[in-house]
Design an enzyme around this catalytic site. Sequence first.
Site, PDB file in Angstrom:
ATOM      1  CB  THR A  51      87.195  75.170 -36.802  1.00  0.00           C
ATOM      2  OG1 THR A  51      86.542  76.323 -36.298  1.00  0.00           O
ATOM      3  CG2 THR A  51      88.187  74.669 -35.755  1.00  0.00           C
ATOM      4  CE  LYS A 111      84.051  82.305 -33.116  1.00  0.00           C
ATOM      5  NZ  LYS A 111      85.393  82.448 -32.480  1.00  0.00           N
TER       6      LYS A 111
END
Length: 475
Positions: A281, A222
């Site tokens: 996101t 990530k």
Amino acid sequence: MSTREHRRTKIVCTIGPATRSVEKMCELIEAGADVFRLNFSHGTQDDHAETVAFAREAAKRTGKEVGLLGDLPGPKLRLAEIEGGLVELDEGAQVTITTEEVMGTAELLPVTWEGLPTAVKPGGEVYLADGRIRLSVLETDAKRVRCRVEVGGPIASHQGLNLPGADVALPSAGREDLEWVDFAVSQGVDLLAVSFVRRVEDLEPVERRIRTSGADIPVIAKIEKPQAAERIEGILNVATSGIMVARGDLGIELPLPQLPGVQRRLLAAAGRHSRPSITATQMLASMVSSPRPTRAEVSDVANAIYQGTDAVMLSEETAVGEYPVEAVRLMDRIARATEPELPYGDWVFNRVAADHDVAGSVARAAVGSTYTLGLAALVVPTTSGRTARLVSAHRPRVPVLAVSPRMETVRRLNLLFGVQCVHAENAEGITDLLVDCAQHALEAGVARSGDLIGITAGLPGQELGTNMFEIHRVP
């Protein structure tokens, strides 16, 4: 529906209170979900074990395998328990952040890291709730940081803190993360995302724990820290299973206007290295409480696809949103409308860096042949999924049908752009392989009788990886 009509961009859905049931997961799959994300920052192991069981049952009922992506908590600063689970911080009010073990209130917020008071200075900033709340630091002492609320709003227990520019010396994978790795192995989770990667070495503790357990779960890095973005080439050399562009924390740690350019560079780097990528996101954030997104959000999803992402991810939208299934359906529609405009012909030769090994060169040649020979599809027998990944990286316009004897590989390949996978045993020899691949192409609807298909695979005993490419006419 034939695979000719299938969407190429993959959709990752976060499972939470709004979707944690077999019935709701079935709806998500039917709406277009390819991978379910389990956020280990929230919930107990018993909760997530139940979610895994729900997901497998939903896949069985719908007849479509879905991948399970476990997302490790990582070394993130978090609030401890807050009274009632939620409080409101008012703009202009003062609030103290403390390392003491107290119950949180609107005036006193406990954190889980003792080093916080020495990591910030008066005049600095603290962000809460994915950057929605901003505090300015007034003064610090050994255990407390007194702040003024510059931008207020609600905050909840266990939400994260961000300290832009501060040196937060937390371990890359702590005891809790490694316990979650053990859980993922025991539950047969298909993929693992390592949070807050800063350097290549941050992946090693998780990969070592997986190896020690005898498993082979692919690890996704990530990218949510500026340090990781700066070191992306080195990270991609090691993170063969791909990256997630986690824009929530990345957009707080970086000056916000820089985020679009960083996203574009990260996705381009993943393409050069033939690595899968997830863009995540706030993609359709307004759909947490609205049945329709903003026009800007629709453009945001489309732009990530134009930039070459393999998958787009829904977080709060499907975890706690009021319209989770609608969000997936809309994501599906955006992808379908965007994909015909992609520069497939250019990507064949320009997206991936020059190949200097047999496998990469064969994959490029296979995809190029779909244009020069008019192939209807590419069929890719694969055990680990590597051949399918290399082919997908060149973004063929025709369907890619992977065939694997491992159910784990079938589920993991749900993350790759343009790849559909079926479960089947390995063929005995080359002749059987060609016959079986043609039959799989017919059954999956990617080719018709008389069509030419390309078949690419790695022959055993050569130690060259992907080393065969055959043109075959479907009987």
